[in-house]
Scaffold this active site. Structure first.
Site, PDB file in Angstrom:
ATOM      1  N   GLY A  14       1.032  -1.366   0.616  1.00 10.15           N
ATOM      2  CA  GLY A  14       0.405  -0.079   0.447  1.00 10.15           C
ATOM      3  C   GLY A  14       0.805   1.251  -0.028  1.00 10.15           C
ATOM      4  O   GLY A  14       1.528   0.951  -0.088  1.00 10.15           O
ATOM      5  N   SER A 108      -5.704   6.811  12.144  1.00 12.04           N
ATOM      6  CA  SER A 108      -6.291   7.405  11.150  1.00 12.04           C
ATOM      7  C   SER A 108      -7.098   9.017  11.816  1.00 12.04           C
ATOM      8  O   SER A 108      -7.096   9.081  13.020  1.00 12.04           O
ATOM      9  CB  SER A 108      -7.310   6.880  10.174  1.00 12.04           C
ATOM     10  OG  SER A 108      -8.413   8.113   9.657  1.00 12.04           O
ATOM     11  N   SER A 109      -7.033  10.192  11.000  1.00 15.72           N
ATOM     12  CA  SER A 109      -7.103  10.945  12.091  1.00 15.72           C
ATOM     13  C   SER A 109      -8.705  10.812  12.512  1.00 15.72           C
ATOM     14  O   SER A 109      -9.832  12.010  12.765  1.00 15.72           O
ATOM     15  CB  SER A 109      -6.988  12.311  11.079  1.00 15.72           C
ATOM     16  OG  SER A 109      -7.245  12.149   9.795  1.00 15.72           O
ATOM     17  N   CYS A 110      -9.688  10.148  11.368  1.00 14.69           N
ATOM     18  CA  CYS A 110     -11.257   9.920  12.021  1.00 14.69           C
ATOM     19  C   CYS A 110     -11.987   9.607  13.487  1.00 14.69           C
ATOM     20  O   CYS A 110     -12.684   9.203  13.459  1.00 14.69           O
ATOM     21  CB  CYS A 110     -11.799   9.223  10.441  1.00 14.69           C
ATOM     22  SG  CYS A 110     -11.032   7.489  10.477  1.00 14.69           S
ATOM     23  N   TYR A 137     -14.958   2.260  10.268  1.00 21.03           N
ATOM     24  CA  TYR A 137     -13.669   2.337  10.412  1.00 21.03           C
ATOM     25  C   TYR A 137     -12.444   3.387  11.808  1.00 21.03           C
ATOM     26  O   TYR A 137     -12.184   2.663  12.457  1.00 21.03           O
ATOM     27  CB  TYR A 137     -12.948   3.427   9.348  1.00 21.03           C
ATOM     28  CG  TYR A 137     -11.627   3.025   9.137  1.00 21.03           C
ATOM     29  CD1 TYR A 137     -11.189   2.164   8.616  1.00 21.03           C
ATOM     30  CD2 TYR A 137     -11.105   4.393   9.167  1.00 21.03           C
ATOM     31  CE1 TYR A 137      -9.880   2.585   8.307  1.00 21.03           C
ATOM     32  CE2 TYR A 137      -9.586   4.690   8.491  1.00 21.03           C
ATOM     33  CZ  TYR A 137      -8.911   3.409   8.489  1.00 21.03           C
ATOM     34  OH  TYR A 137      -7.707   3.987   8.355  1.00 21.03           O
ATOM     35  N   LYS A 141     -10.628   1.626  14.653  1.00 23.11           N
ATOM     36  CA  LYS A 141      -8.970   2.106  14.326  1.00 23.11           C
ATOM     37  C   LYS A 141      -8.911   2.248  16.105  1.00 23.11           C
ATOM     38  O   LYS A 141      -7.803   1.963  16.712  1.00 23.11           O
ATOM     39  CB  LYS A 141      -8.539   3.991  13.546  1.00 23.11           C
ATOM     40  CG  LYS A 141      -8.407   3.664  12.601  1.00 23.11           C
ATOM     41  CD  LYS A 141      -7.546   2.186  12.195  1.00 23.11           C
ATOM     42  CE  LYS A 141      -7.268   1.991  10.792  1.00 23.11           C
ATOM     43  NZ  LYS A 141      -5.699   1.107  10.699  1.00 23.11           N
ATOM     44  N   PRO A 164      -1.916   9.168  11.555  1.00 27.33           N
ATOM     45  CA  PRO A 164      -1.673  10.152  10.680  1.00 27.33           C
ATOM     46  C   PRO A 164      -2.782  10.994  10.177  1.00 27.33           C
ATOM     47  O   PRO A 164      -4.054  10.529   9.911  1.00 27.33           O
ATOM     48  CB  PRO A 164      -1.203   9.369   9.194  1.00 27.33           C
ATOM     49  CG  PRO A 164      -1.169   7.746   9.802  1.00 27.33           C
ATOM     50  CD  PRO A 164      -2.245   7.785  11.344  1.00 27.33           C
ATOM     51  N   THR A 165      -2.600  11.794   9.763  1.00 25.57           N
ATOM     52  CA  THR A 165      -3.177  12.440   9.331  1.00 25.57           C
ATOM     53  C   THR A 165      -3.887  13.044   7.495  1.00 25.57           C
ATOM     54  O   THR A 165      -3.486  11.028   7.255  1.00 25.57           O
ATOM     55  CB  THR A 165      -2.997  14.757   8.559  1.00 25.57           C
ATOM     56  OG1 THR A 165      -3.933  15.385   8.668  1.00 25.57           O
ATOM     57  CG2 THR A 165      -2.673  14.698   7.747  1.00 25.57           C
ATOM     58  N   LEU A 167      -3.077  11.399   3.739  1.00 21.37           N
ATOM     59  CA  LEU A 167      -2.291  10.606   2.876  1.00 21.37           C
ATOM     60  C   LEU A 167      -1.968  11.211   1.845  1.00 21.37           C
ATOM     61  O   LEU A 167      -3.685  10.826   1.663  1.00 21.37           O
ATOM     62  CB  LEU A 167      -1.428   9.802   3.723  1.00 21.37           C
ATOM     63  CG  LEU A 167      -1.245   9.811   4.882  1.00 21.37           C
ATOM     64  CD1 LEU A 167      -0.891   7.870   5.721  1.00 21.37           C
ATOM     65  CD2 LEU A 167      -0.697   9.933   5.739  1.00 21.37           C
ATOM     66  N   HIS A 180      -9.272   8.342  -1.878  1.00 20.58           N
ATOM     67  CA  HIS A 180      -9.657   9.609  -0.338  1.00 20.58           C
ATOM     68  C   HIS A 180     -10.106  10.240  -1.698  1.00 20.58           C
ATOM     69  O   HIS A 180      -9.164  10.609  -2.509  1.00 20.58           O
ATOM     70  CB  HIS A 180      -8.676   9.569   0.174  1.00 20.58           C
ATOM     71  CG  HIS A 180      -9.335   8.650   1.134  1.00 20.58           C
ATOM     72  ND1 HIS A 180      -8.040   7.460   1.580  1.00 20.58           N
ATOM     73  CD2 HIS A 180      -9.516   8.901   2.570  1.00 20.58           C
ATOM     74  CE1 HIS A 180      -7.480   7.143   2.338  1.00 20.58           C
ATOM     75  NE2 HIS A 180      -9.334   7.495   2.717  1.00 20.58           N
TER      76      HIS A 180
END
Length: 309
Positions: A14, A108-110, A137, A141, A164-165, A167, A180
């Site tokens: 990835g 993830s930032s979410c 999701y 996380k 991470p924000t 990407l 995305h």
């Protein structure tokens, strides 16, 4: 990490995993163990357990996940929850059972509440409701972060979590529906230019703000933290700077050279109004990003032209 250590990068093909591998190779690491999904289904507990027993990696980067944009997250809600829980549960538990020296879990930032104060500080985790479109999701996380902390508290495992924000970069996903926002914009403006279209329509109002980090910068930060961070909790990885979707679209349009108009479909969802990371914790550890947005998009577009277009 010792130069001869055996390193397992879950998700090595990835965008994130391949960037981490490039960074490690640049630093002189050569002893990698990898499996593609057809060789090892990370959702299968027995298969993952057998893999760890056979290979006994010293260090693990957990970059494998089922990922996607707002449409994919909202459409495949069950898969985004189930697959991600299975992947991280299996890898984290097997890392504990097989004496992995250190594991890095990438989130993830979410994970942060939809209406959390900006910029997003690490301590805002679990202080409010999540954005509904990507809640499955995000819950997976969050479980991964808490699992790393629980294994640290109960078993003394050196398992760390980084968030991470948004990407982008080399080897990104440019799928028409499941990508995305930034790679989606690159593809759409490129195709509109190729087809001579008069305009490109973008979901939402264009007013939400997003932060973007080049994946090779993320890899630099991950390597740095793998060397220098050994605590519970999480560390945000980002630039600390954001941009509106409208300004982002204008920037991408200019880099690609599309001459038409940008339109916005306000009947479509915007998602979270803003997601800016507070990166003061990361900066205090001694790391800061190097690649700015315009340069990064130019690099990503060249990669798109070479491999995807």
């Amino acid at each position: 990490m010792e130069k001869n250590a055996k390193i397992y990068i879950a998700g090595h093909r990835g965008m994130v995993g391949s960037a981490i591998r490039r960074k490690l190779e640049k630093e002189g690491y050569t002893n990698f163990v990898t499996r593609i999904s057809s060789e090892l289904d990370l959702r299968n507990q027995n298969d993952v357990a057998q893999f760890f027993e056979e290979e006994k990696p010293d260090y693990v980067f957990l970059a494998a996940a089922k990922v996607g944009g707002i449409v994919a997250n909202n459409t495949y809600r069950a898969e985004f929850l189930y697959d991600n829980l299975q992947i991280q549960n299996n890898i984290i538990h097997s890392s504990y059972l097989n004496g992995v020296k250190k594991l890095m879990f990438l989130g993830s930032s979410c994970i942060y509440p939809k209406l959390a104060p900006q910029p997003l500080k690490e301590e805002y985790l679990l202080t409010g409701l999540l954005e509904p479109t990507n809640e499955p999701y995000a819950i997976a996380k969050i479980a991964g972060i808490k699992m790393c902390d629980a294994y640290r508290a109960q078993y003394g495992c050196n398992f760390i979590s980084v968030m991470p924000t948004n990407l982008y970069g080399y080897n990104d996903n440019y799928h028409p529906e499941n990508s995305h926002v930034l790679p989606a914009l690159i593809r759409r403006f490129h195709e509109a230019k190729e087809q001579g279209l008069p305009d490109v329509t973008i979901w939402g109002t264009g007013l939400p703000k997003r932060e973007f980090l080049f994946a090779d910068d993320l890899a630099e930060a991950c390597f740095y933290l793998m060397q220098n961070y050994n605590e519970e909790g999480l560390v945000n990885i980002g630039t600390g700077e954001d941009i509106t979707i409208k300004d982002l679209a204008t920037l991408v349009k200019g880099i690609i050279g599309f001459g038409g108009e940008i339109k916005f479909d306000a009947s479509k969802p915007d998602g979270t109004p803003r997601k800016l990371m507070d990166v003061s914790k990361l900066h205090s550890k001694g790391w800061k990003h190097k690649i700015e947005l315009k340069e990064g998009i130019e690099l990503a577009y060249q990669d798109f032209l070479a491999h995807k277009a």
